[in-house]
Design a protein around this motif. Structure first.
Motif, PDB file in Angstrom:
ATOM      1  N   THR A 112      15.002  40.049   1.573  1.00 25.27           N
ATOM      2  CA  THR A 112      14.763  41.734   1.288  1.00 25.27           C
ATOM      3  C   THR A 112      13.265  41.665   0.862  1.00 25.27           C
ATOM      4  N   ASP A 113      12.327  40.925   1.323  1.00 22.01           N
ATOM      5  CA  ASP A 113      10.956  41.054   1.055  1.00 22.01           C
ATOM      6  C   ASP A 113      10.230  41.993   1.897  1.00 22.01           C
ATOM      7  N   ASP A 114       9.779  43.009   1.725  1.00 23.21           N
ATOM      8  CA  ASP A 114       9.033  43.735   2.676  1.00 23.21           C
ATOM      9  C   ASP A 114       7.891  43.277   3.290  1.00 23.21           C
ATOM     10  N   ASP A 115       7.171  42.270   3.036  1.00 21.44           N
ATOM     11  CA  ASP A 115       6.130  41.491   3.575  1.00 21.44           C
ATOM     12  C   ASP A 115       6.318  40.368   4.608  1.00 21.44           C
ATOM     13  N   LEU A 116       7.813  40.119   4.349  1.00 20.91           N
ATOM     14  CA  LEU A 116       8.016  38.875   5.201  1.00 20.91           C
ATOM     15  C   LEU A 116       9.294  39.049   6.185  1.00 20.91           C
ATOM     16  N   GLU A 117       9.338  38.317   7.279  1.00 24.09           N
ATOM     17  CA  GLU A 117      10.356  38.431   8.036  1.00 24.09           C
ATOM     18  C   GLU A 117      10.985  36.979   8.296  1.00 24.09           C
ATOM     19  N   PHE A 118      12.267  37.040   8.434  1.00 25.12           N
ATOM     20  CA  PHE A 118      13.087  35.553   8.719  1.00 25.12           C
ATOM     21  C   PHE A 118      12.582  35.036   9.838  1.00 25.12           C
ATOM     22  N   SER A 119      12.391  33.805  10.042  1.00 26.77           N
ATOM     23  CA  SER A 119      11.798  33.147  11.421  1.00 26.77           C
ATOM     24  C   SER A 119      12.879  32.099  11.509  1.00 26.77           C
ATOM     25  N   HIS A 120      13.320  31.147  10.871  1.00 30.93           N
ATOM     26  CA  HIS A 120      14.488  30.167  11.119  1.00 30.93           C
ATOM     27  C   HIS A 120      14.684  29.349   9.976  1.00 30.93           C
ATOM     28  N   GLU A 121      15.926  28.705   9.983  1.00 29.91           N
ATOM     29  CA  GLU A 121      16.088  27.697   8.938  1.00 29.91           C
ATOM     30  C   GLU A 121      15.336  26.453   9.069  1.00 29.91           C
ATOM     31  N   GLY A 122      15.033  25.659   7.871  1.00 24.85           N
ATOM     32  CA  GLY A 122      14.366  24.591   7.906  1.00 24.85           C
ATOM     33  C   GLY A 122      12.934  24.860   7.703  1.00 24.85           C
ATOM     34  N   GLY A 123      12.108  23.782   7.747  1.00 23.87           N
ATOM     35  CA  GLY A 123      10.720  23.760   7.543  1.00 23.87           C
ATOM     36  C   GLY A 123      10.017  24.402   8.706  1.00 23.87           C
ATOM     37  N   SER A 124       8.563  24.969   8.492  1.00 20.20           N
ATOM     38  CA  SER A 124       7.921  25.744   9.714  1.00 20.20           C
ATOM     39  C   SER A 124       7.518  24.656  10.798  1.00 20.20           C
ATOM     40  N   ASP A 125       7.758  23.539  10.744  1.00 22.05           N
ATOM     41  CA  ASP A 125       7.554  22.929  11.947  1.00 22.05           C
ATOM     42  C   ASP A 125       8.558  22.397  12.616  1.00 22.05           C
ATOM     43  N   GLU A 126       9.838  23.120  12.376  1.00 18.63           N
ATOM     44  CA  GLU A 126      11.154  22.926  12.788  1.00 18.63           C
ATOM     45  C   GLU A 126      11.251  24.174  13.502  1.00 18.63           C
ATOM     46  N   ASP A 127      10.337  24.730  14.302  1.00 12.62           N
ATOM     47  CA  ASP A 127      10.766  25.865  14.976  1.00 12.62           C
ATOM     48  C   ASP A 127      11.472  25.836  16.459  1.00 12.62           C
ATOM     49  N   ASP A 128      12.277  24.808  16.480  1.00  8.07           N
ATOM     50  CA  ASP A 128      13.081  24.679  17.946  1.00  8.07           C
ATOM     51  C   ASP A 128      14.468  25.465  17.715  1.00  8.07           C
ATOM     52  N   THR A 129      14.772  25.769  16.554  1.00  4.51           N
ATOM     53  CA  THR A 129      16.221  26.360  16.335  1.00  4.51           C
ATOM     54  C   THR A 129      15.920  27.886  17.373  1.00  4.51           C
ATOM     55  N   PRO A 130      17.158  28.492  17.333  1.00  3.97           N
ATOM     56  CA  PRO A 130      17.227  30.033  18.151  1.00  3.97           C
ATOM     57  C   PRO A 130      16.633  30.807  16.935  1.00  3.97           C
ATOM     58  N   GLY A 131      15.919  31.582  17.494  1.00  4.40           N
ATOM     59  CA  GLY A 131      15.322  32.829  16.743  1.00  4.40           C
ATOM     60  C   GLY A 131      16.227  33.502  15.893  1.00  4.40           C
ATOM     61  N   SER A 132      15.673  34.620  15.177  1.00  5.24           N
ATOM     62  CA  SER A 132      16.185  35.590  14.407  1.00  5.24           C
ATOM     63  C   SER A 132      17.374  36.405  15.184  1.00  5.24           C
ATOM     64  N   SER A 133      17.526  36.275  16.186  1.00  6.38           N
ATOM     65  CA  SER A 133      18.858  36.966  17.009  1.00  6.38           C
ATOM     66  C   SER A 133      20.159  36.340  16.502  1.00  6.38           C
ATOM     67  N   SER A 134      20.114  35.067  16.059  1.00  8.26           N
ATOM     68  CA  SER A 134      21.347  34.735  15.408  1.00  8.26           C
ATOM     69  C   SER A 134      21.797  35.003  14.243  1.00  8.26           C
ATOM     70  N   HIS A 135      20.775  35.846  13.569  1.00 12.54           N
ATOM     71  CA  HIS A 135      21.084  36.463  12.109  1.00 12.54           C
ATOM     72  C   HIS A 135      21.351  37.812  12.059  1.00 12.54           C
ATOM     73  N   LEU A 136      22.283  38.008  11.435  1.00  9.61           N
ATOM     74  CA  LEU A 136      22.791  39.774  11.311  1.00  9.61           C
ATOM     75  C   LEU A 136      21.926  40.406  10.469  1.00  9.61           C
ATOM     76  N   ARG A 137      21.494  41.631  10.642  1.00  8.03           N
ATOM     77  CA  ARG A 137      20.770  42.580   9.905  1.00  8.03           C
ATOM     78  C   ARG A 137      21.471  43.882   9.283  1.00  8.03           C
ATOM     79  N   PHE A 138      21.015  44.241   8.347  1.00 11.25           N
ATOM     80  CA  PHE A 138      21.578  45.494   7.908  1.00 11.25           C
ATOM     81  C   PHE A 138      20.626  46.423   7.697  1.00 11.25           C
TER      82      PHE A 138
END
Ligand code: FES
Length: 135
Positions: free
Chosen positions: A109-135
């Motif tokens: 819920t941090d206004d300055d940050l958007e969720f990118s993916h699970e794991g570390g920043s160099d592990e960005d081969d996982t599906p993007g935020s589309s798999s995560h629910l937003r409200f």
């Protein structure tokens, strides 16, 4: 906006849950979730002594009682306040990230940050935020 990160049950009690966020300038940063007795706290994944030193190297942080221990020189940060009372980083505080727990789920819920993916920043081969629910 709040983005679902994970469930509280997925955060190891003796370690941490690592994920990556994106700041407004497009830079990615790592965040760790750690368990508290009555909730969850979230911190940027770097030490205050040497800021290129990660606390969670990908296997979860080292915890001793209610403290996160830096793997390099052993500074001890309180899991609840982020304050370091012991070690070379004594007197400093980890950078906090805003999260909210609802019904056992942890949301970023941090206004300055958007969720990118699970794991570390160099592990960005996982599906993007589309798999995560937003409200
Ligand atoms: S880098 Fe963490 S205590 Fe030195």
């Amino acid at each position: 906006m709040a983005t679902l990160v994970t469930s509280v049950d997925d955060i190891p009690e003796d370690g941490s849950y690592l994920f990556t966020v994106e700041a407004a300038d497009g830079e990615t940063e790592e965040v760790i979730l750690v368990r508290l007795e009555d909730g969850v706290s979230a911190w940027k994944n770097f030490c205050q002594h040497e800021t290129d030193q990660r606390l969670d190297l990908g296997e979860g942080v080292a915890r001793r009682d209610d403290q996160i221990i830096c793997p390099k020189h052993g500074s001890a940060f309180d899991v609840g306040s982020g304050y370091c009372g012991n070690g070379p980083a004594a007197g400093s505080t980890l950078e906090e990230v805003d999260v909210t727990v609802r019904h056992g789920q942890v949301y970023l819920t941090d206004d300055d940050l958007e969720f990118s993916h699970e794991g570390g920043s160099d592990e960005d081969d996982t599906p993007g935020s589309s798999s995560h629910l937003r409200f």
